[in-house]
Write a protein that holds these residues in place. Sequence first.
Motif, PDB file in Angstrom:
ATOM      1  N   ASP A  80       0.805  -1.216   0.000  1.00 60.39           N
ATOM      2  CA  ASP A  80       0.000   0.000   0.000  1.00 60.39           C
ATOM      3  C   ASP A  80       0.840   1.270   0.000  1.00 60.39           C
ATOM      4  O   ASP A  80       0.300   2.376  -0.019  1.00 60.39           O
ATOM      5  N   ALA A  81       2.151   1.130   0.019  1.00 55.47           N
ATOM      6  CA  ALA A  81       3.026   2.299   0.112  1.00 55.47           C
ATOM      7  C   ALA A  81       3.000   3.206  -1.115  1.00 55.47           C
ATOM      8  O   ALA A  81       3.045   4.431  -0.948  1.00 55.47           O
ATOM      9  N   PRO A  82       2.955   2.696  -2.358  1.00 57.20           N
ATOM     10  CA  PRO A  82       2.969   3.620  -3.490  1.00 57.20           C
ATOM     11  C   PRO A  82       1.874   4.676  -3.432  1.00 57.20           C
ATOM     12  O   PRO A  82       2.119   5.862  -3.709  1.00 57.20           O
ATOM     13  N   LEU A  83       0.680   4.271  -3.054  1.00 61.83           N
ATOM     14  CA  LEU A  83      -0.423   5.227  -2.942  1.00 61.83           C
ATOM     15  C   LEU A  83      -0.159   6.231  -1.828  1.00 61.83           C
ATOM     16  O   LEU A  83      -0.337   7.450  -2.009  1.00 61.83           O
ATOM     17  N   GLU A  84       0.296   5.747  -0.673  1.00 61.50           N
ATOM     18  CA  GLU A  84       0.508   6.647   0.466  1.00 61.50           C
ATOM     19  C   GLU A  84       1.669   7.602   0.207  1.00 61.50           C
ATOM     20  O   GLU A  84       1.613   8.775   0.598  1.00 61.50           O
ATOM     21  N   SER A 118      12.492   5.450  15.724  1.00 59.23           N
ATOM     22  CA  SER A 118      11.755   6.609  16.214  1.00 59.23           C
ATOM     23  C   SER A 118      11.394   7.566  15.095  1.00 59.23           C
ATOM     24  O   SER A 118      10.419   8.308  15.189  1.00 59.23           O
ATOM     25  N   GLU A 119      12.158   7.537  13.997  1.00 61.34           N
ATOM     26  CA  GLU A 119      11.892   8.407  12.857  1.00 61.34           C
ATOM     27  C   GLU A 119      11.119   7.682  11.757  1.00 61.34           C
ATOM     28  O   GLU A 119      10.447   8.333  10.945  1.00 61.34           O
ATOM     29  N   ALA A 120      11.242   6.366  11.711  1.00 62.12           N
ATOM     30  CA  ALA A 120      10.563   5.578  10.677  1.00 62.12           C
ATOM     31  C   ALA A 120       9.965   4.325  11.310  1.00 62.12           C
ATOM     32  O   ALA A 120      10.474   3.212  11.128  1.00 62.12           O
ATOM     33  N   PRO A 121       8.857   4.478  12.053  1.00 66.54           N
ATOM     34  CA  PRO A 121       8.256   3.320  12.721  1.00 66.54           C
ATOM     35  C   PRO A 121       7.511   2.383  11.772  1.00 66.54           C
ATOM     36  O   PRO A 121       7.333   1.211  12.081  1.00 66.54           O
ATOM     37  N   GLY A 122       7.089   2.896  10.618  1.00 65.66           N
ATOM     38  CA  GLY A 122       6.242   2.123   9.723  1.00 65.66           C
ATOM     39  C   GLY A 122       7.018   1.307   8.724  1.00 65.66           C
ATOM     40  O   GLY A 122       6.931   1.517   7.505  1.00 65.66           O
ATOM     41  N   VAL A 123       7.799   0.332   9.228  1.00 64.62           N
ATOM     42  CA  VAL A 123       8.563  -0.574   8.369  1.00 64.62           C
ATOM     43  C   VAL A 123       8.406  -1.995   8.905  1.00 64.62           C
ATOM     44  O   VAL A 123       8.023  -2.197  10.056  1.00 64.62           O
ATOM     45  N   SER A 156       0.457   0.214   7.126  1.00 63.05           N
ATOM     46  CA  SER A 156      -0.341  -0.433   8.174  1.00 63.05           C
ATOM     47  C   SER A 156       0.351  -0.402   9.529  1.00 63.05           C
ATOM     48  O   SER A 156      -0.288  -0.587  10.569  1.00 63.05           O
ATOM     49  N   LEU A 157       1.651  -0.157   9.541  1.00 65.49           N
ATOM     50  CA  LEU A 157       2.425  -0.097  10.780  1.00 65.49           C
ATOM     51  C   LEU A 157       2.854   1.325  11.137  1.00 65.49           C
ATOM     52  O   LEU A 157       3.491   1.545  12.159  1.00 65.49           O
ATOM     53  N   ASP A 158       2.493   2.273  10.293  1.00 64.66           N
ATOM     54  CA  ASP A 158       2.949   3.644  10.462  1.00 64.66           C
ATOM     55  C   ASP A 158       2.203   4.349  11.594  1.00 64.66           C
ATOM     56  O   ASP A 158       1.117   3.923  12.013  1.00 64.66           O
ATOM     57  N   ALA A 202       5.722   7.451   5.889  1.00 64.88           N
ATOM     58  CA  ALA A 202       5.370   7.798   4.510  1.00 64.88           C
ATOM     59  C   ALA A 202       5.739   9.243   4.204  1.00 64.88           C
ATOM     60  O   ALA A 202       6.221   9.557   3.098  1.00 64.88           O
ATOM     61  N   LYS A 203       5.524  10.132   5.152  1.00 68.36           N
ATOM     62  CA  LYS A 203       5.889  11.538   4.939  1.00 68.36           C
ATOM     63  C   LYS A 203       7.397  11.689   4.779  1.00 68.36           C
ATOM     64  O   LYS A 203       7.879  12.415   3.898  1.00 68.36           O
ATOM     65  N   LEU A 204       8.148  10.989   5.625  1.00 67.31           N
ATOM     66  CA  LEU A 204       9.600  11.024   5.498  1.00 67.31           C
ATOM     67  C   LEU A 204      10.026  10.459   4.149  1.00 67.31           C
ATOM     68  O   LEU A 204      10.916  11.009   3.479  1.00 67.31           O
ATOM     69  N   GLY A 205       9.374   9.378   3.726  1.00 66.38           N
ATOM     70  CA  GLY A 205       9.671   8.818   2.411  1.00 66.38           C
ATOM     71  C   GLY A 205       9.418   9.815   1.299  1.00 66.38           C
ATOM     72  O   GLY A 205      10.203   9.922   0.347  1.00 66.38           O
ATOM     73  N   ALA A 206       8.331  10.568   1.388  1.00 71.64           N
ATOM     74  CA  ALA A 206       8.017  11.584   0.381  1.00 71.64           C
ATOM     75  C   ALA A 206       9.097  12.660   0.349  1.00 71.64           C
ATOM     76  O   ALA A 206       9.482  13.147  -0.730  1.00 71.64           O
ATOM     77  N   TYR A 207       9.599  13.039   1.504  1.00 67.64           N
ATOM     78  CA  TYR A 207      10.676  14.034   1.548  1.00 67.64           C
ATOM     79  C   TYR A 207      11.950  13.488   0.900  1.00 67.64           C
ATOM     80  O   TYR A 207      12.670  14.226   0.212  1.00 67.64           O
TER      81      TYR A 207
END
Length: 309
Positions: A62-66, A243-248, A285-287, A293-298
């Motif tokens: 689901d990451a590409p959409l987010e 702490s910066e990327a919990p959704g992995v 789902s874990l974020d 996802a926001k950090l990934g976008a940056y």
Amino acid sequence: MYIKTDSSIWQGRIDHETDTTYFRYHQIVQTEPTAKQGIVGLIGFSCDEGVRRNNGRVGAKDAPLELRKQLSSLPWRNQVHVDSLIDFGDVVCEGHELEQAQQELGDKVSDILTNGRAIILGGGHETLYGQYLGVRKAAGPDASIGLLNIDAHFDMRSYDKQTSSGTMFKQILDEDPNAHYFVCGIQQYGNTTALFDTADHYNVQYFLDEQLDSSQFTKDLNDFMDAHDVVLVTLCMDVLNASEAPGVSAPSPFGLSALKVRDILRQMVSHKNTVSFSICEVNPSLDINNQTAKLGAYFINEVIMNSFK
């Protein structure tokens, strides 16, 4: 299966309708392919079959959409031509057909590379193998390919039974004598001794997480990029501090800071030989509050803004 992006995904705040100095990503992104040269092409890989096979926590499909949603409202800094950012949609892994989906992703990446650079929105880190297939197809059979990975893990497990999100680099090195592997961010206790031995056997260049501030890292990284005809870059988000990327799928308590990853990315993608980037292992789902996802976008924004300097 290939699915074209619904243009309505790209939406957000509008400060001005025509003056591009006010624009945000959703006002720049196009969803129709073009033959124009110098493009940055986005392609999603909706898949976590490799994570499932690797006994990880699924959800990265689901990451590409987010990632698109989080990128959509970021300001466009007008440093890349306003007609050059194209969203080519998603390759979706149906059922357990991972290998077929990776091949389809490779074909799409190759098509994008004929006109510019490719950014792949994973997906589990099995995304990398499809990225590689596309770069190899576009570069030709004799080109030397440098594989750059920012990751806490080698991803060089055995694939005697089946491939997964933990086998891709070994697959590539077994298949392709003109591919070479450099990985940074490796954690001592995130990999077994057998994996360190495997990396040594394959002459992998690697730097541990605590070695990345050294001048030797900078020198070796630049030498590696200079030595290859084309370079691909992949970022596994589990390299970051939890702490910066919990959704992995596999969070790292002692992971790298976002600022350190940003600095490394800037070095890698600004090199003239770099043609492709993938971001992998964001798991919505874990974020927590879309933080990862926001950090990934940056990070994606950093890649785009530094690719055509």
